[in-house]
Motif scaffolding. Structure first.
Motif, short mmCIF file in Angstrom:
data_model
loop_
_atom_site.label_atom_id
_atom_site.label_comp_id
_atom_site.label_asym_id
_atom_site.label_seq_id
_atom_site.Cartn_x
_atom_site.Cartn_y
_atom_site.Cartn_z
N VAL A 105 0.85 -1.18 0.00
CA VAL A 105 0.00 0.00 0.00
C VAL A 105 0.89 1.24 0.00
N TYR A 106 0.46 2.26 -0.72
CA TYR A 106 1.22 3.51 -0.79
C TYR A 106 0.93 4.33 0.45
N GLN A 107 1.97 4.59 1.24
CA GLN A 107 1.83 5.39 2.46
C GLN A 107 3.04 6.31 2.60
N ASN A 108 2.78 7.58 2.80
CA ASN A 108 3.84 8.56 3.06
C ASN A 108 4.99 8.48 2.05
N GLY A 109 4.63 8.40 0.77
CA GLY A 109 5.63 8.45 -0.29
C GLY A 109 6.33 7.14 -0.60
N GLU A 110 5.89 6.03 -0.01
CA GLU A 110 6.54 4.75 -0.32
C GLU A 110 5.55 3.60 -0.29
N TRP A 111 5.96 2.48 -0.85
CA TRP A 111 5.15 1.27 -0.85
C TRP A 111 5.47 0.46 0.40
N VAL A 112 4.45 0.21 1.19
CA VAL A 112 4.61 -0.50 2.47
C VAL A 112 3.89 -1.85 2.37
N THR A 113 4.59 -2.91 2.75
CA THR A 113 3.98 -4.24 2.79
C THR A 113 3.11 -4.33 4.03
N ASP A 114 1.83 -4.66 3.83
CA ASP A 114 0.91 -4.72 4.96
C ASP A 114 0.29 -6.10 5.14
N GLU A 115 0.89 -7.09 4.50
CA GLU A 115 0.35 -8.44 4.60
C GLU A 115 1.49 -9.43 4.75
N ALA A 116 1.39 -10.28 5.74
CA ALA A 116 2.44 -11.26 6.02
C ALA A 116 2.42 -12.43 5.04
N ILE A 117 3.55 -13.07 4.91
CA ILE A 117 3.65 -14.29 4.11
C ILE A 117 3.01 -15.42 4.92
N ILE A 118 2.08 -16.12 4.29
CA ILE A 118 1.40 -17.25 4.93
C ILE A 118 2.26 -18.50 4.86
N LYS A 119 2.88 -18.69 3.69
CA LYS A 119 3.73 -19.87 3.48
C LYS A 119 4.91 -19.47 2.60
N ASP A 120 6.09 -19.88 3.00
CA ASP A 120 7.31 -19.57 2.26
C ASP A 120 7.22 -20.15 0.84
#
Length: 126
Positions: A105-120
């Motif tokens: 998600v775009y937040q404060n000028g950068e792309w932020v990952t907001d979802e964890a990896i469920i399985k490697d």
């Protein structure tokens, strides 16, 4: 007129397809379909896409087991986009091992990952 003849495929014979969770409405991923992949999807009630990188048909989950069972197929008003209402088997739609491909998600000028990896992914793709 055949249902596929009513669609507007691009000059490469492709049409974008949005996969959406049929229960939550959450957009899981966007891929491409050609006439054959859409016909197979309609027939099997399981998502089959056209892989532009592999240049071949790609049955979602063929390697990972994360199949998309198709509940409903819709088209937009211009008949140039497919919307697949799906049940995502295994709860993972993204090759990164996440629930969906839209995990940044775009937040404060950068792309932020907001979802964890469920399985490697190393455990998913051998």
């Amino acid at each position: 007129m055949d249902a596929l003849d009513q669609l507007k495929f691009d000059d490469r014979g492709l049409i974008p397809a949005i996969a959406q969770d049929h229960k939550t409405g959450e957009v899981l991923m966007v891929a491409w379909m050609n006439r054959e992949s859409l016909a197979l999807t309609m027939q099997k009630k399981q998502a089959v896409y056209w892989s532009r990188s592999r240049n071949r048909l790609w049955a979602k989950g063929e390697e990972s087991g994360h199949v998309q069972k198709v509940i409903e197929i819709r088209i937009d008003c211009d008949a140039d986009v497919i919307l697949l209402q799906v049940e995502q088997i295994g709860g993972i739609a993204c090759h990164t091992g996440r629930k969906r491909c839209f995990y940044r998600v775009y937040q404060n000028g950068e792309w932020v990952t907001d979802e964890a990896i469920i399985k490697d992914p190393k455990e998913i793709y051998k």
